[in-house]
Design an enzyme around this catalytic site. Structure first.
Site, PDB file in Angstrom:
ATOM      1  N   HIS A  80      76.717  -4.743  16.863  1.00 44.47           N
ATOM      2  CA  HIS A  80      77.428  -5.776  16.006  1.00 44.47           C
ATOM      3  C   HIS A  80      76.263  -6.374  14.931  1.00 44.47           C
ATOM      4  O   HIS A  80      76.427  -7.412  14.536  1.00 44.47           O
ATOM      5  CB  HIS A  80      77.920  -6.849  16.512  1.00 44.47           C
ATOM      6  CG  HIS A  80      79.192  -6.382  17.430  1.00 44.47           C
ATOM      7  ND1 HIS A  80      80.452  -6.637  16.546  1.00 44.47           N
ATOM      8  CD2 HIS A  80      79.396  -5.950  18.377  1.00 44.47           C
ATOM      9  CE1 HIS A  80      81.387  -5.977  17.652  1.00 44.47           C
ATOM     10  NE2 HIS A  80      80.842  -5.853  18.686  1.00 44.47           N
TER      11      HIS A  80
ATOM     12  N   GLU B  62      79.914  -3.997  23.046  1.00 43.82           N
ATOM     13  CA  GLU B  62      80.054  -3.014  22.122  1.00 43.82           C
ATOM     14  C   GLU B  62      78.953  -2.222  21.360  1.00 43.82           C
ATOM     15  O   GLU B  62      79.028  -2.025  20.073  1.00 43.82           O
ATOM     16  CB  GLU B  62      81.093  -3.266  21.289  1.00 43.82           C
ATOM     17  CG  GLU B  62      82.321  -3.793  22.049  1.00 43.82           C
ATOM     18  CD  GLU B  62      83.425  -4.530  21.228  1.00 43.82           C
ATOM     19  OE1 GLU B  62      84.576  -4.316  21.688  1.00 43.82           O
ATOM     20  OE2 GLU B  62      83.144  -5.172  20.115  1.00 43.82           O
TER      21      GLU B  62
ATOM     22  N   ASP C  79      77.516 -10.890  13.080  1.00 42.70           N
ATOM     23  CA  ASP C  79      78.432  -9.770  13.234  1.00 42.70           C
ATOM     24  C   ASP C  79      78.003  -9.103  12.049  1.00 42.70           C
ATOM     25  O   ASP C  79      77.348  -9.097  11.218  1.00 42.70           O
ATOM     26  CB  ASP C  79      79.641 -10.220  13.530  1.00 42.70           C
ATOM     27  CG  ASP C  79      80.213  -9.226  14.574  1.00 42.70           C
ATOM     28  OD1 ASP C  79      80.054  -7.988  14.503  1.00 42.70           O
ATOM     29  OD2 ASP C  79      80.651  -9.959  15.734  1.00 42.70           O
TER      30      ASP C  79
HETATM   31  C1  ACM Z   1      83.874  -8.674  22.691  1.00 42.50           C
HETATM   32  O1  ACM Z   1      85.007  -9.106  22.557  1.00 42.50           O
HETATM   33  N1  ACM Z   1      83.644  -7.760  21.960  1.00 42.50           N
HETATM   34  C2  ACM Z   1      83.090  -9.663  23.201  1.00 42.50           C
END
Ligand code: ACM
Length: 635
Positions: free
Chosen positions: A277, A354, A203
């Site tokens: 991410h 995201e 991440d």
């Molecule tokens: C997430 O909670 N961004 C998968």
């Protein structure tokens, strides 16, 4: 004989044969499919033999059982192929027992012997978990307990899982959790019959898996500057400041963890979260992004995004891979290749959540690619990227699963969907005939607060135990064959230590274990709440941390028509009394007992409350000060 008379006689017989032990003497989590109580017990002593077939997998489970009971009981139980004395018999059915499906078991405890039968070794492992839960709680002690009568209550159990995917995700990027702890966490999950450990390995805040083809991913990407305080409000890395906080798992570490999980019938689903991410990867190799900013740092928990509601957001720093650069796909080919070699499970999770498209929109390479591929928008560009990733993963002999955003712009053929934004996303995937894993935020995000913000570390949302328990992963109208199961997700922005990971996981993990294992008609909140308290005692002895927030009141503060602040209090579980004060003193059971909405006297400095049961304090002392009361009343 008159049929009513026959029915009467049968009922009478059933009653007179009713055993001394009530069903909930057994306190099992997750609740089994079928349980027939019986009276009496099997005395576990040092002389009991373990009768075991010659099967390597079963022998592993038996060794696990021996190791689990030894510290508390001191018993070094021996194995044998047969015995005439008291025994625990492990049987792999020669002819499969259809009543227990693939992974189930039957457990028969009589005063003479315990018989555990299964069609597969996994079933015996689950049966062992049930057997351990039937034993006195003291079995969880890490040191010898000499004063216990190690009785196992007589019972007949037939049990099998409702779903094949019963998972928990641990995010090891936001905070790094050492190898030994990851093993411990997997062991804790296995105790409740979870069989999937979703390992969120990368991440923005750390890349945690050694990739030999790209050493900087861990040389640079695994380290950030050390910061404390609220994650998201932290100071960025300063000029000249060294990044020393973090860590990663070597490939040898991973092999060790994979074996540990396999011995517990847990499959690891590794996640490499792309194309969003990805700031830690970009810090290591800036060319992976469109902006190629050489000053990109592994993020220590500073704010770099803005959220506008309705799922709309902006990334103030570029944390996104460049979908128009062939070198990025070569990179992913190598990364997923190494990941595929390390993890024997069929699924690799490729993230997809995201992902901010703002840098793609400005990038000439992305624009040219969209034109060439006739992609109408950046959702389709993301879909193009995800489909290529799916192909890479399939080429490595694996299947791809991704967060539900992988459906936006068109789903890759064969991809499985992890439905997190809502249950409906999973329903949509199932309608498209794709497998789905249900993990909606509303019920499964165990990073959320468990109760009132006054009692918890601040996080942007709340998920109470009862809400984790009371939902169903198969909503009406969905074809259940596409619902693989579900999982709980522990994101760790606000989880800096292993003990706190446990606090967040339990007891909500127990609720989810029951949602994913037990038949829908076996679920019962009041009964589960009682069993949860029994498991608190077991967790105390096992030195596993958990939250007792279920004992704390649910607080609603409003203003009434006359502009007075009113406190509306309730509890999640039955049988609690809430005592409160408005005069700054500490409430006890002699303070006013809550019986209905309380209008706070003018000038109240503090509302304080605490729960009691049968005259004994249970919950935390909660204090809401005047400014907080005013703030909540305004909402
Ligand atoms: C997430 O909670 N961004 C998968």
């Amino acid at each position: 004989m008159n049929k009513f008379y026959l029915l009467f006689l049968l009922t009478l017989m059933a009653c007179t044969q009713a055993p001394a032990q009530a069903p909930n003497t057994y306190h099992l989590i997750p609740a089994p499919v079928g349980l027939q109580p019986a009276s009496g017990g099997f005395a576990l002593t040092k002389d009991v033999m373990l009768v075991v077939p010659r099967n390597t997998e079963v022998l592993k489970t038996v060794a696990y059982f021996q190791a689990k009971i030894k510290p508390a009981t001191g018993f070094d139980l021996k194995t044998a192929e047969t015995t005439s004395g008291p025994k625990i018999q492990f049987v792999l059915n020669a002819k499969p027992d259809a009543a227990i499906k693939t992974d189930g078991y039957t457990l028969d405890v009589t005063p003479e012997q315990i018989t555990l039968r299964a069609n597969q070794p996994a079933g015996l492992f689950y049966g062992v978990q049930t057997l351990l839960q039937l034993m006195p709680a003291a079995v969880e002690s890490k040191t010898l307990v000499s004063s216990v009568d190690w009785q196992v209550p007589c019972v007949k159990i037939t049990d099998y899982p409702r779903f094949g995917w019963r998972g928990v995700m641990l995010d090891v990027s936001r905070h790094f959790f050492p190898k030994e702890y990851v093993k411990e966490y997997i062991d804790q999950l296995a105790r409740y019959k979870f069989n999937v450990f979703h390992w969120h390995l990368t991440d923005d805040n750390g890349w945690r898996i050694e990739i030999k083809s790209y050493p900087k991913l861990t040389e640079t990407g695994a380290w950030r500057v050390e910061r404390t305080g609220y994650f998201g409000d932290r100071k960025p890395q300063q000029p000249g400041e060294k990044a020393t906080y973090g860590g990663f798992y070597t490939q040898e570490d991973i092999k060790e963890i994979v074996k540990h999980a396999q011995d517990r019938h847990v499959t690891i689903v590794p996640e490499i979260d792309v194309p969003g991410h990805s700031m830690a990867a970009i810090a290591a190799y800036p060319w992976l992004s469109c902006t190629k900013d050489p000053n990109t740092k592994v993020n220590p928990g500073t704010k770099f995004s803005e959220w506008y509601g309705n799922g709309k957001f902006k990334m103030l720093l570029d944390n996104t891979l460049n979908p128009s650069d062939e070198k990025v796909y070569e990179f992913l080919d190598k990364v997923f290749g190494e990941v595929a070699t390390l993890f024997p499970g069929q699924y690799i999770h490729a993230g997809g959540d995201e992902c901010y498209h703002g840098y793609w929109e400005k990038d000439p390479g992305c624009q040219a690619l969209m034109k060439k591929e006739k992609l109408k928008n950046t959702e389709e560009l993301q879909s193009y990227f995800v489909k290529r990733v799916a192909k890479i993963i399939e080429k490595k002999g694996k299947k791809m699963i991704g967060w539900d955003e992988i459906m936006d712009g068109g789903l890759a053929p064969n991809a499985a969907v992890m439905s997190w934004r809502s249950i409906e996303k999973g329903v949509e995937a199932a309608k498209q005939k794709h497998p789905a894993v249900m993990t909606p935020t509303k019920h499964c995000y165990i990073d959320y607060m468990q109760g009132d913000v006054a009692t918890e570390i601040r996080i942007y949302s709340t998920l109470r135990l009862k809400t984790s328990y009371e939902w169903d992963p198969v909503p009406a109208g969905v074809d259940s064959t596409y619902i693989l199961g579900g999982q709980g997700n522990l994101w760790t922005e606000q989880v800096p230590t292993p003990r706190h990971a446990e606090y967040m996981t339990w007891p909500r993990g127990w609720a989810l274990a029951e949602v994913y294992w037990s038949p829908r008609n076996k679920k019962n909140w009041d009964d589960f709440a009682k069993r949860t308290e029994q498991h608190f005692s077991r967790a105390n002895l096992a030195e596993v941390k958990y939250a007792t927030t279920v004992f704390d009141p649910i607080i609603k503060i409003q203003k009434n028509g006359s502009g007075k602040i009113v406190a509306d209090l309730s509890t999640e579980i039955a049988g609690l009394d809430i005592h409160y004060t408005t005069d700054n003193t500490f409430p006890d059971r002699f303070s006013p007992k809550y019986t209905g909405p309380v209008e706070l006297p003018d000038g109240t400095d503090m509302l304080r409350m605490v729960t009691y049961r049968n005259g004994k304090p249970l919950g935390k002392l909660i204090t809401l000060k005047a400014d907080e009361l005013e703030k909540r009343a305004k909402k």
